[in-house]
Design a protein around this motif. Structure first.
Motif, PDB file in Angstrom:
ATOM      1  N   ILE A 163      22.559  -4.091   3.017  1.00  0.00           N
ATOM      2  CA  ILE A 163      23.269  -2.849   3.349  1.00  0.00           C
ATOM      3  C   ILE A 163      22.282  -1.795   3.836  1.00  0.00           C
ATOM      4  CG2 ILE A 163      24.645  -0.945   2.414  1.00  0.00           C
ATOM      5  CD1 ILE A 163      25.854  -2.995   0.444  1.00  0.00           C
ATOM      6  N   VAL A 173      28.659  -1.632   7.854  1.00  0.00           N
ATOM      7  CA  VAL A 173      28.847  -2.767   6.959  1.00  0.00           C
ATOM      8  C   VAL A 173      30.319  -2.895   6.569  1.00  0.00           C
ATOM      9  CG1 VAL A 173      28.367  -3.710   4.670  1.00  0.00           C
ATOM     10  CG2 VAL A 173      26.514  -2.705   6.029  1.00  0.00           C
ATOM     11  N   ALA A 201      29.344   0.144   1.158  1.00  0.00           N
ATOM     12  CA  ALA A 201      30.028  -0.407   2.330  1.00  0.00           C
ATOM     13  C   ALA A 201      30.661   0.714   3.139  1.00  0.00           C
ATOM     14  CB  ALA A 201      31.099  -1.398   1.889  1.00  0.00           C
TER      15      ALA A 201
END
Length: 287
Positions: A163, A173, A201
């Motif tokens: 990430i 992501v 995310a």
């Protein structure tokens, strides 16, 4: 091809259910918590209208190039997903990177998602956590993609590193989770999506397999609840024929993207992208 009359009946039922549910929950809406919006090429991901994604499901380089050209020319396809694990040469990183660069050029203004769907999550590639990290790290040295799909249940330390590397390269992501056997409880679905958010995310994704109509509603209700508490765009779906309607109805529940197909599906229950785009226009809220 799906029977349109049958699908239309399903659509009417789902829209009725989703609008009724939304009205019942109207008092809980937080307008300040609208999804984050990510400008990527010519799209604003996270903003309405809901974006359509078409997978590149090729086994060979030539097939992949041909599919990319079709997606690039199709006005109903907003984005493409490069399913790397389906390639005959998926383990050859140099060849994959070279092909990814060509695909990105062909797609022009349409964003490209790079995805290795592992065998653990219903994909074709068996790969260790160490190799998963090293392969994605190689891709990210000179990214050919604008978005990278990272499975949330790989080794957590390696996922966190990926990430960070993706964000350093300005790659979004999509954190994903797939359950091809069942639909977890609504609370569990929500917890997984919130965990993806906490891990950093940019886009939260979950796909589950329904065993009943109630399971489909469970997925949609979870989508709605998460959309009210997280600013991250959502990509959620109930798979298979039973769950097909969720690919449209989640537009009313806070979903930001949906998978369609041109030719071959990459997961059970996908709709032809032209049909999907039309149905989405019909049911989604006005921007």
């Amino acid at each position: 091809m799906m029977n349109l009359n049958h699908f239309a009946k399903q659509l009417c039922l789902a829209v009725s259910i989703s609008l009724t549910f939304a009205a019942a929950q109207a008092g809980t809406l937080n307008k300040e918590n609208s999804p984050a919006v990510y400008p990527v090429k010519n799209l604003n991901i996270g903003a309405l209208p809901v974006k359509t994604i078409v997978p590149i499901t090729a086994k060979t380089k030539q097939q992949a190039l041909e599919q990319a050209k079709i997606i690039a020319e199709n006005p109903n396809a907003d984005m493409a997903e490069f399913r790397i694990d389906l390639l005959d040469f998926a383990s050859d990183s140099k060849a994959v990177i070279a092909l990814g660069q060509e695909l990105n050029q062909i797609l022009k203004n349409k964003p490209l998602i790079a995805t290795i769907r592992t065998a653990n999550e219903g994909g074709q590639l068996k790969i260790s956590d160490a190799d998963y990290e090293s392969t994605y790290t190689e891709y990210l040295k000179q990214p050919f993609m604008q978005l990278l799909d990272i499975e949330m249940f790989r080794d957590q330390a390696r996922v966190e590193k990926l990430i960070q590397r993706a964000h350093q390269k300005n790659v979004l992501v999509i954190m994903s989770n797939h359950d091809f056997d069942k639909t977890p409880a609504q609370q569990e679905i929500e917890q997984r999506l919130f965990k993806q958010d906490e891990m950093g995310a940019d886009i939260l994704k979950i796909a589950v397999m329904p065993q009943s109509k109630q399971d489909v509603l469970t997925l949609m209700n979870a989508t709605f609840n998460v959309s009210q508490k997280s600013k991250k765009p959502l990509l959620t779906m109930s798979m298979g024929r039973l769950g097909t309607i969720s690919r449209v109805a989640t537009a009313n529940m806070g979903g930001s993207m949906s998978f369609g197909m041109i030719g071959e599906a990459s997961a059970p229950g996908q709709i032809d992208v032209a049909q999907l785009k039309q149905f989405l226009k019909t049911v989604q809220p006005t921007p």
